[in-house]
Scaffold this motif. Structure first.
Motif, PDB file in Angstrom:
ATOM      1  N   ASN A  40       0.832  -1.206   0.000  1.00 26.55           N
ATOM      2  CA  ASN A  40       0.000   0.000   0.000  1.00 26.55           C
ATOM      3  C   ASN A  40       0.866   1.255   0.000  1.00 26.55           C
ATOM      4  OD1 ASN A  40      -2.383  -1.399  -0.030  1.00 26.55           O
ATOM      5  ND2 ASN A  40      -2.783  -1.188   2.146  1.00 26.55           N
ATOM      6  N   GLN A  41       1.959   1.249   0.773  1.00 24.73           N
ATOM      7  CA  GLN A  41       2.848   2.409   0.817  1.00 24.73           C
ATOM      8  C   GLN A  41       3.511   2.632  -0.532  1.00 24.73           C
ATOM      9  OE1 GLN A  41       3.187   4.635   3.456  1.00 24.73           O
ATOM     10  NE2 GLN A  41       4.173   5.813   1.837  1.00 24.73           N
ATOM     11  N   ALA A  42       3.905   1.555  -1.208  1.00 26.28           N
ATOM     12  CA  ALA A  42       4.526   1.673  -2.529  1.00 26.28           C
ATOM     13  C   ALA A  42       3.545   2.283  -3.524  1.00 26.28           C
ATOM     14  CB  ALA A  42       5.006   0.307  -3.011  1.00 26.28           C
ATOM     15  N   ILE A  43       2.297   1.850  -3.463  1.00 25.88           N
ATOM     16  CA  ILE A  43       1.260   2.410  -4.340  1.00 25.88           C
ATOM     17  C   ILE A  43       1.069   3.887  -4.039  1.00 25.88           C
ATOM     18  CG2 ILE A  43      -1.218   2.369  -4.873  1.00 25.88           C
ATOM     19  CD1 ILE A  43      -1.048  -0.713  -4.380  1.00 25.88           C
ATOM     20  N   TRP A  44       1.001   4.229  -2.757  1.00 22.56           N
ATOM     21  CA  TRP A  44       0.809   5.621  -2.348  1.00 22.56           C
ATOM     22  C   TRP A  44       1.985   6.479  -2.834  1.00 22.56           C
ATOM     23  CZ3 TRP A  44      -2.947   8.634  -1.262  1.00 22.56           C
ATOM     24  CH2 TRP A  44      -2.719   9.857  -0.662  1.00 22.56           C
ATOM     25  N   ASP A  45       3.196   5.957  -2.709  1.00 18.39           N
ATOM     26  CA  ASP A  45       4.375   6.687  -3.172  1.00 18.39           C
ATOM     27  C   ASP A  45       4.298   6.948  -4.681  1.00 18.39           C
ATOM     28  OD1 ASP A  45       5.327   6.661  -0.576  1.00 18.39           O
ATOM     29  OD2 ASP A  45       6.733   5.007  -0.925  1.00 18.39           O
ATOM     30  N   ASP A  46       3.831   5.944  -5.442  1.00 19.88           N
ATOM     31  CA  ASP A  46       3.668   6.112  -6.891  1.00 19.88           C
ATOM     32  C   ASP A  46       2.634   7.190  -7.204  1.00 19.88           C
ATOM     33  OD1 ASP A  46       5.540   4.156  -7.357  1.00 19.88           O
ATOM     34  OD2 ASP A  46       4.058   2.592  -7.813  1.00 19.88           O
ATOM     35  N   ILE A  47       1.543   7.192  -6.461  1.00 22.44           N
ATOM     36  CA  ILE A  47       0.489   8.193  -6.672  1.00 22.44           C
ATOM     37  C   ILE A  47       1.039   9.589  -6.417  1.00 22.44           C
ATOM     38  CG2 ILE A  47      -1.682   9.101  -5.729  1.00 22.44           C
ATOM     39  CD1 ILE A  47      -2.500   6.129  -5.289  1.00 22.44           C
ATOM     40  N   ILE A  48       1.763   9.754  -5.322  1.00 19.20           N
ATOM     41  CA  ILE A  48       2.325  11.063  -4.991  1.00 19.20           C
ATOM     42  C   ILE A  48       3.325  11.501  -6.061  1.00 19.20           C
ATOM     43  CG2 ILE A  48       3.749  12.321  -3.314  1.00 19.20           C
ATOM     44  CD1 ILE A  48       0.830  11.739  -2.421  1.00 19.20           C
ATOM     45  N   GLU A  49       4.127  10.563  -6.555  1.00 22.56           N
ATOM     46  CA  GLU A  49       5.117  10.885  -7.584  1.00 22.56           C
ATOM     47  C   GLU A  49       4.444  11.344  -8.883  1.00 22.56           C
ATOM     48  OE1 GLU A  49       8.374   8.595 -10.350  1.00 22.56           O
ATOM     49  OE2 GLU A  49       7.987   7.813  -8.342  1.00 22.56           O
ATOM     50  N   LEU A  50       3.326  10.701  -9.237  1.00 27.26           N
ATOM     51  CA  LEU A  50       2.638  11.031 -10.483  1.00 27.26           C
ATOM     52  C   LEU A  50       1.725  12.250 -10.378  1.00 27.26           C
ATOM     53  CD1 LEU A  50       1.691   7.436 -11.656  1.00 27.26           C
ATOM     54  CD2 LEU A  50       3.431   8.936 -12.648  1.00 27.26           C
ATOM     55  N   LYS A  51       1.334  12.599  -9.177  1.00 25.90           N
ATOM     56  CA  LYS A  51       0.385  13.700  -8.967  1.00 25.90           C
ATOM     57  C   LYS A  51       0.913  14.982  -9.606  1.00 25.90           C
ATOM     58  CE  LYS A  51      -2.015  16.200  -5.361  1.00 25.90           C
ATOM     59  NZ  LYS A  51      -2.128  16.439  -3.941  1.00 25.90           N
ATOM     60  N   GLY A  52       0.087  15.552 -10.421  1.00 27.73           N
ATOM     61  CA  GLY A  52       0.434  16.800 -11.054  1.00 27.73           C
ATOM     62  C   GLY A  52       1.236  16.655 -12.335  1.00 27.73           C
ATOM     63  N   ARG A  53       1.741  15.442 -12.607  1.00 23.22           N
ATOM     64  CA  ARG A  53       2.539  15.246 -13.819  1.00 23.22           C
ATOM     65  C   ARG A  53       1.717  14.680 -14.959  1.00 23.22           C
ATOM     66  NH1 ARG A  53       8.024  12.290 -12.995  1.00 23.22           N
ATOM     67  NH2 ARG A  53       6.548  10.577 -12.956  1.00 23.22           N
ATOM     68  N   ILE A  54       0.637  13.981 -14.633  1.00 20.45           N
ATOM     69  CA  ILE A  54      -0.199  13.404 -15.682  1.00 20.45           C
ATOM     70  C   ILE A  54      -1.658  13.702 -15.380  1.00 20.45           C
ATOM     71  CG2 ILE A  54       1.453  11.566 -16.213  1.00 20.45           C
ATOM     72  CD1 ILE A  54      -0.268   9.610 -14.673  1.00 20.45           C
ATOM     73  N   THR A  55      -2.499  13.588 -16.400  1.00 18.38           N
ATOM     74  CA  THR A  55      -3.929  13.855 -16.233  1.00 18.38           C
ATOM     75  C   THR A  55      -4.620  12.647 -15.608  1.00 18.38           C
ATOM     76  OG1 THR A  55      -4.494  12.970 -18.393  1.00 18.38           O
ATOM     77  CG2 THR A  55      -3.924  15.329 -18.280  1.00 18.38           C
ATOM     78  N   THR A  56      -5.831  12.840 -15.162  1.00 19.35           N
ATOM     79  CA  THR A  56      -6.590  11.750 -14.553  1.00 19.35           C
ATOM     80  C   THR A  56      -6.780  10.566 -15.506  1.00 19.35           C
ATOM     81  OG1 THR A  56      -7.706  13.286 -13.081  1.00 19.35           O
ATOM     82  CG2 THR A  56      -8.748  11.148 -13.388  1.00 19.35           C
ATOM     83  N   PRO A  57      -7.163  10.783 -16.772  1.00 17.36           N
ATOM     84  CA  PRO A  57      -7.286   9.632 -17.681  1.00 17.36           C
ATOM     85  C   PRO A  57      -5.959   8.886 -17.852  1.00 17.36           C
ATOM     86  CG  PRO A  57      -8.426  11.505 -18.608  1.00 17.36           C
ATOM     87  CD  PRO A  57      -7.662  12.002 -17.409  1.00 17.36           C
TER      88      PRO A  57
END
Length: 68
Positions: A40-57
């Motif tokens: 779960n932490q690894a997934i959360w880290d990926d989400i934080i890393e991608l936030k703002g760099r790519i669109t929702t789709p």
């Protein structure tokens, strides 16, 4: 944080407010992290890393097909 005083609560007060014993709190703080929690932490880290760099789709595609 105590909104009235602007100070952090002590452990005893926080435990009493949450309805848990101090012993249970300290046991929880010293537990071993499970594989599931690590995933779960690894997934959360990926989400934080991608936030703002790519669109929702784009994010949805990345989550559904991570190896593409």
């Amino acid at each position: 944080m105590n909104p009235d005083a602007g100070k952090f609560y002590g452990i005893s007060t926080a435990c009493r407010m949450m309805g848990v014993s101090r012993a249970a709190y300290y046991k929880w703080t010293h537990r071993k992290v499970t594989v599931h929690e690590q995933e779960n932490q690894a997934i959360w880290d990926d989400i934080i890393e991608l936030k703002g760099r790519i669109t929702t789709p784009q994010f949805t595609i990345q989550v559904q097909h991570p190896d593409d």
